[in-house]
Design an enzyme around this catalytic site. Structure first.
Site, PDB file in Angstrom:
ATOM      1  N   ASP A 179      -3.480   8.300   7.663  1.00  0.00           N
ATOM      2  CA  ASP A 179      -4.389   7.473   8.244  1.00  0.00           C
ATOM      3  C   ASP A 179      -3.556   6.522   9.149  1.00  0.00           C
ATOM      4  O   ASP A 179      -2.643   6.763   9.757  1.00  0.00           O
ATOM      5  CB  ASP A 179      -5.215   6.539   7.204  1.00  0.00           C
ATOM      6  CG  ASP A 179      -4.249   5.591   6.225  1.00  0.00           C
ATOM      7  OD1 ASP A 179      -3.027   5.451   6.724  1.00  0.00           O
ATOM      8  OD2 ASP A 179      -4.709   4.938   5.364  1.00  0.00           O
ATOM      9  N   SER A 191       0.961  -1.275  -0.008  1.00  0.00           N
ATOM     10  CA  SER A 191       0.105   0.065  -0.050  1.00  0.00           C
ATOM     11  C   SER A 191       0.727   1.142   0.097  1.00  0.00           C
ATOM     12  O   SER A 191       0.397   2.260  -0.404  1.00  0.00           O
ATOM     13  CB  SER A 191      -0.945  -0.086   1.203  1.00  0.00           C
ATOM     14  OG  SER A 191      -0.392  -0.146   2.460  1.00  0.00           O
ATOM     15  N   HIS A 251      -0.316   5.073   7.056  1.00  0.00           N
ATOM     16  CA  HIS A 251       0.306   5.514   5.945  1.00  0.00           C
ATOM     17  C   HIS A 251       0.705   6.994   6.141  1.00  0.00           C
ATOM     18  O   HIS A 251      -0.119   7.697   6.518  1.00  0.00           O
ATOM     19  CB  HIS A 251      -0.709   5.359   4.736  1.00  0.00           C
ATOM     20  CG  HIS A 251      -0.992   3.769   4.302  1.00  0.00           C
ATOM     21  ND1 HIS A 251      -2.186   3.646   4.814  1.00  0.00           N
ATOM     22  CD2 HIS A 251      -0.278   2.719   3.931  1.00  0.00           C
ATOM     23  CE1 HIS A 251      -2.339   2.235   4.540  1.00  0.00           C
ATOM     24  NE2 HIS A 251      -1.421   1.638   4.084  1.00  0.00           N
TER      25      HIS A 251
END
Ligand SMILES: *[C@@H]1O[C@H](CO)[C@@H](O)[C@H](O)[C@H]1NC(C)=O
Ligand SMILES: *[C@@H]1O[C@H](CO)[C@@H](O)[C@H](O)[C@H]1NC(C)=O
Ligand SMILES: *[C@@H]1O[C@H](CO)[C@@H](O)[C@H](O)[C@H]1NC(C)=O
Length: 364
Positions: A330, A41, A333
């Site tokens: 978040d 991610s 990240h």
């Protein structure tokens, strides 16, 4: 006398224009031919958004709130690390594999295969639903390679591949979304931390060598960053404010301590290739420990998430307004602001990549 001055003047002019020419040449010099990205991610530009059967996609507001391209599936409020690295190298945004598949010329400057939730192990992240493990990312690269070989002669293709940058950042999810989730995965009860790191490193080695055997020659390989610092971990494990959780950090350091000799060995076994290791762990710790100096006021809370320190960044959650003052966007990240700083340090600071920086590798 006047003639002499004129002569000197002309000589200086000539020298200056020669220098100018060289400088121009140096900047105009094509660096890497392309950039191929494999990862999770932290690097995913939106490969997961085409799957209906996955929970790991970030294609909704407020993701991308600070980006001119909107919520693309990138896990940040704006650009991610590889976007900035690509920008420093003079590339346009590298398209996601899912977006370019079978689109000929669109793949010529590179493709990003990264998938949120994915790891080195096939099973990693499967509790999220559909993710693309490293092995499948490699198969996807082979599809791209077929498209490239339809567009280039053999020799041209091998020169092209030899000058392409391979960016690989994998392994974090094999811990976060596998090993330390014993309720879902059996790896913790099956392997000691050392055995698990060996298992990952063996698989990883095979995948990297396969890319090399396909003709790629310039590799950037990132350590696993300190996962014990992300709000997802610090909140669930009740870590004191501003501190990182040492158990998970120590686990990934076992992996990192094996990655370093691997990269060293890859360099000595493959003299025509360059493998550079990014000390992502130390890099992130340095930014975290010196958050103030880098302009961050909050290093342990997420900008988007319920009540700041906890919770995922769900659709329509109103994020903090001072996003550039947060390290974390978040619960897992970095913000665009943190990505920019990390990208700069990775790109040209000799403290964090060895044997060469990305900038140096581009000129080799
Ligand atoms: C995903 O869902 C949409 C809307 O329900 C549907 O049109 C599409 O075909 C689905 N895609 C896949 C890959 O199943
Ligand atoms: C590289 O390093 C210098 C500091 O030496 C910095 O000013 C510059 O912006 C850095 N980043 C890039 C992308 O060149
Ligand atoms: C490179 O990183 C080191 C360690 O964080 C730092 O001390 C140094 O100032 C950086 N150099 C540049 C040119 O940014």
């Amino acid at each position: 006398m006047r003639a002499k001055i004129m002569e000197t003047f002309l000589a200086v002019l000539l020298l200056m224009s020669a220098a100018g020419y060289i400088a121009l040449e140096a900047t105009a010099e094509p660096q890497f031919t392309a950039m191929y990205v494999f990862g999770d991610s932290l690097s995913d530009p939106g490969n997961n958004i085409y799957f209906n059967d996955t929970l790991t996609k970030a294609n909704y507001w407020p993701y991308g709130i600070d980006s001119d391209i909107g919520a693309t599936g990138r896990f940040s409020n704006g650009r991610i690390l590889v976007d900035f690295i690509g920008e420093f190298l003079g590339f346009p945004l590298i398209p996601s594999y899912a977006d370019t598949v079978a689109k000929g010329a669109d793949v010529l400057l590179g493709v990003n295969y990264a998938s949120a939730g994915a790891g080195i192990l096939e099973e990693t992240g499967h509790h999220f639903g559909h993710v693309i493990p490293l092995g499948q990312q490699l198969s996807n690269f082979k599809t791209t390679l077929n498209q490239l070989s339809n567009q280039m002669q053999e020799e041209e293709l091998s020169n092209y591949l030899a000058k392409a940058l391979v960016f690989v950042d994998m392994g974090a999810n094999d811990y976060l979304n596998n090993y330390i989730l014993p309720g879902v995965y059996r790896s913790m009860s099956t392997y000691s931390p050392q055995q698990f790191a060996d298992l990952l490193i063996n698989l990883y080695t095979g995948h990297i060598l396969e890319l090399q055997s396909l003709g790629l020659r310039k590799f950037f390989i990132a350590e696993v960053a300190p996962i014990g610092c992300i709000p997802f971990i610090t909140v669930s494990r009740l870590t004191p404010s501003g501190k990182c959780e040492t158990y998970s950090n120590n686990l990934v350091q076992i992996f990192n301590s094996r990655l370093k000799p691997l990269v060293y060995r890859l360099n000595s076994d493959h003299p025509g290739s360059v493998f550079t290791l990014c000390a992502s762990f130390q890099l992130f710790m340095d930014v975290h420990d010196n958050a103030d100096a880098y302009g961050f006021k909050v290093k342990d809370g997420a900008c988007c998430g319920l009540g700041g320190r906890k919770g995922a960044c769900l659709p329509n959650t109103v994020p903090c307004s001072n996003r550039d003052e947060f390290i974390f966007w978040d619960d897992a990240h970095p913000t665009q602001a943190a990505n920019w700083i990390l990208a700069n340090l990775i790109y040209n600071n000799t403290s964090y990549t060895s044997p060469v920086t990305i900038q140096q590798m581009a000129t080799m």
